[in-house]
Design a protein around this motif. Structure first.
Motif, PDB file in Angstrom:
ATOM      1  N   ILE A 277       0.748  -1.103   0.104  1.00 32.22           N
ATOM      2  CA  ILE A 277      -0.206  -0.201  -0.044  1.00 32.22           C
ATOM      3  C   ILE A 277       0.736   1.222   0.039  1.00 32.22           C
ATOM      4  O   ILE A 277       1.728   1.510   0.980  1.00 32.22           O
ATOM      5  N   LEU A 278       0.561   2.168  -1.102  1.00 32.31           N
ATOM      6  CA  LEU A 278       1.474   3.292  -1.111  1.00 32.31           C
ATOM      7  C   LEU A 278       0.402   4.441  -0.550  1.00 32.31           C
ATOM      8  O   LEU A 278      -0.560   4.607  -1.290  1.00 32.31           O
ATOM      9  N   ALA A 279       0.687   4.871   0.469  1.00 34.74           N
ATOM     10  CA  ALA A 279      -0.228   5.985   1.008  1.00 34.74           C
ATOM     11  C   ALA A 279       0.389   7.336   0.879  1.00 34.74           C
ATOM     12  O   ALA A 279       1.420   7.806   1.551  1.00 34.74           O
ATOM     13  N   GLY A 280       0.018   8.049  -0.354  1.00 34.41           N
ATOM     14  CA  GLY A 280       0.558   9.311  -0.603  1.00 34.41           C
ATOM     15  C   GLY A 280      -0.219  10.472   0.095  1.00 34.41           C
ATOM     16  O   GLY A 280      -1.385  10.371   0.075  1.00 34.41           O
ATOM     17  N   ILE A 281       0.560  11.276   0.748  1.00 33.57           N
ATOM     18  CA  ILE A 281       0.107  12.583   1.347  1.00 33.57           C
ATOM     19  C   ILE A 281      -0.162  13.575   0.133  1.00 33.57           C
ATOM     20  O   ILE A 281       0.281  13.965  -0.504  1.00 33.57           O
ATOM     21  N   TRP A 282      -1.420  14.134   0.201  1.00 32.48           N
ATOM     22  CA  TRP A 282      -2.043  15.002  -0.861  1.00 32.48           C
ATOM     23  C   TRP A 282      -1.314  16.059  -0.680  1.00 32.48           C
ATOM     24  O   TRP A 282      -1.136  16.643   0.469  1.00 32.48           O
ATOM     25  N   ASP A 283      -0.717  16.663  -1.869  1.00 36.05           N
ATOM     26  CA  ASP A 283      -0.990  16.256  -3.189  1.00 36.05           C
ATOM     27  C   ASP A 283       0.220  15.985  -3.801  1.00 36.05           C
ATOM     28  O   ASP A 283       0.045  14.924  -4.573  1.00 36.05           O
ATOM     29  N   ARG A 284       1.134  16.610  -3.499  1.00 38.71           N
ATOM     30  CA  ARG A 284       2.538  15.912  -4.183  1.00 38.71           C
ATOM     31  C   ARG A 284       3.090  14.688  -3.842  1.00 38.71           C
ATOM     32  O   ARG A 284       3.420  13.797  -4.557  1.00 38.71           O
ATOM     33  N   GLY A 285       2.747  14.243  -2.572  1.00 44.24           N
ATOM     34  CA  GLY A 285       2.990  12.919  -1.968  1.00 44.24           C
ATOM     35  C   GLY A 285       2.181  11.694  -2.830  1.00 44.24           C
ATOM     36  O   GLY A 285       2.529  10.935  -3.222  1.00 44.24           O
ATOM     37  N   LEU A 286       0.835  12.105  -3.205  1.00 43.30           N
ATOM     38  CA  LEU A 286       0.205  11.314  -3.770  1.00 43.30           C
ATOM     39  C   LEU A 286       0.712  11.153  -5.287  1.00 43.30           C
ATOM     40  O   LEU A 286       0.650  10.060  -5.929  1.00 43.30           O
ATOM     41  N   ILE A 287       0.938  12.283  -5.825  1.00 43.92           N
ATOM     42  CA  ILE A 287       1.559  12.037  -7.144  1.00 43.92           C
ATOM     43  C   ILE A 287       2.804  11.305  -7.264  1.00 43.92           C
ATOM     44  O   ILE A 287       3.004  10.498  -8.123  1.00 43.92           O
ATOM     45  N   LEU A 288       3.624  11.528  -6.405  1.00 44.36           N
ATOM     46  CA  LEU A 288       5.044  10.751  -6.180  1.00 44.36           C
ATOM     47  C   LEU A 288       4.419   9.336  -6.035  1.00 44.36           C
ATOM     48  O   LEU A 288       5.212   8.344  -6.454  1.00 44.36           O
ATOM     49  N   ALA A 289       3.585   8.893  -5.278  1.00 42.44           N
ATOM     50  CA  ALA A 289       3.031   7.571  -4.809  1.00 42.44           C
ATOM     51  C   ALA A 289       2.747   6.943  -6.327  1.00 42.44           C
ATOM     52  O   ALA A 289       3.212   5.879  -6.302  1.00 42.44           O
TER      53      ALA A 289
ATOM     54  N   SER B 199      13.676  26.421   2.900  1.00 42.61           N
ATOM     55  CA  SER B 199      12.670  25.583   2.755  1.00 42.61           C
ATOM     56  C   SER B 199      13.003  24.875   1.392  1.00 42.61           C
ATOM     57  O   SER B 199      13.392  25.641   0.379  1.00 42.61           O
ATOM     58  N   VAL B 200      12.617  23.551   1.251  1.00 43.39           N
ATOM     59  CA  VAL B 200      12.788  22.852  -0.070  1.00 43.39           C
ATOM     60  C   VAL B 200      11.176  22.947  -0.660  1.00 43.39           C
ATOM     61  O   VAL B 200      10.431  22.525  -0.090  1.00 43.39           O
ATOM     62  N   MET B 201      11.320  23.447  -1.915  1.00 44.36           N
ATOM     63  CA  MET B 201       9.959  23.412  -2.848  1.00 44.36           C
ATOM     64  C   MET B 201       9.889  22.498  -3.978  1.00 44.36           C
ATOM     65  O   MET B 201      10.832  22.254  -4.558  1.00 44.36           O
ATOM     66  N   VAL B 202       8.864  21.722  -4.187  1.00 47.85           N
ATOM     67  CA  VAL B 202       8.855  20.689  -5.398  1.00 47.85           C
ATOM     68  C   VAL B 202       7.810  21.433  -6.479  1.00 47.85           C
ATOM     69  O   VAL B 202       6.750  21.687  -6.080  1.00 47.85           O
ATOM     70  N   GLU B 203       8.262  21.726  -7.522  1.00 50.56           N
ATOM     71  CA  GLU B 203       7.552  22.311  -8.460  1.00 50.56           C
ATOM     72  C   GLU B 203       6.964  21.404  -9.406  1.00 50.56           C
ATOM     73  O   GLU B 203       7.408  20.569  -9.827  1.00 50.56           O
ATOM     74  N   LEU B 204       5.435  21.459  -9.602  1.00 49.60           N
ATOM     75  CA  LEU B 204       4.695  20.450 -10.332  1.00 49.60           C
ATOM     76  C   LEU B 204       4.263  21.525 -11.493  1.00 49.60           C
ATOM     77  O   LEU B 204       3.825  22.459 -11.305  1.00 49.60           O
ATOM     78  N   GLU B 205       3.756  20.706 -12.523  1.00 46.53           N
ATOM     79  CA  GLU B 205       3.149  21.203 -13.627  1.00 46.53           C
ATOM     80  C   GLU B 205       1.959  19.941 -13.864  1.00 46.53           C
ATOM     81  O   GLU B 205       2.490  19.183 -14.546  1.00 46.53           O
ATOM     82  N   GLY B 206       0.852  19.966 -13.425  1.00 49.32           N
ATOM     83  CA  GLY B 206      -0.084  18.799 -13.574  1.00 49.32           C
ATOM     84  C   GLY B 206       0.395  17.640 -12.779  1.00 49.32           C
ATOM     85  O   GLY B 206       0.585  17.904 -11.279  1.00 49.32           O
TER      86      GLY B 206
END
Length: 165
Positions: free
Chosen positions: A35-47, A149-156
């Protein structure tokens, strides 16, 4: 435009995600489902990205659930579907581990059960933790000042970069 101190480009991020998937498989090769439990929203995309790679490289059947919580006031955690987590292997996934607080609070609903094991995976692990959390699967580990701080940049659903701010 502000200048960004990019620490990970899209190409490197893809390689880091692949490495995390291989490590998850190496540590859980005796199981059938994970089970991959992604933390919304970037963690979910990573999962979701990790799950896609696991399906290609292993017989493991990844199941994705979403953990949703307010990262500033993480009291209440909602889980996208109610499952019996007893005896299951769960990997909690997020983009960045800063203080460790979000990841620890995300564990709350899972601790009502007796999972076989709970592991953690992040793309970037900052080494200044305020909470007792160590990450099992890390794409990139970084020592920063408390002001940065560390930021992760998304596009969709595409992860473009990770940068220091």
């Amino acid at each position: 435009m502000e200048s960004r101190n990019v620490i990970l480009t899209a190409d490197i991020i893809q390689k880091k995600i692949e490495r995390i998937a291989y490590e998850i498989y190496e540590h859980n090769s005796d199981g059938e489902e994970i089970i991959l439990a992604g933390i919304w929203d970037r963690g979910l995309i990573l999962a979701q990205k990790i799950a896609g790679i696991l399906q290609q490289i292993s017989p493991l059947k990844p199941r994705i659930i979403e953990l949703r919580l307010d990262k500033q006031q993480p009291g209440e955690v909602t889980v996208s579907e109610q499952l019996d987590f007893n005896g299951k292997v769960i990997v909690v996934v997020d983009d960045v581990a800063n203080s460790g607080r979000t990841m620890l609070y995300a564990l709350k609903p899972l601790l009502e059960f007796l999972p076989k094991k709970i592991q953690t995976a992040v793309l970037v692990d900052r080494q200044h933790k305020s909470f007792p959390l160590s990450v099992d699967f890390v794409g990139f580990s970084l020592a920063t000042t408390l002001q940065e701080s560390v930021m992760v940049e998304l596009e969709g659903t595409n992860i473009l970069s990770a940068y220091l701010q």
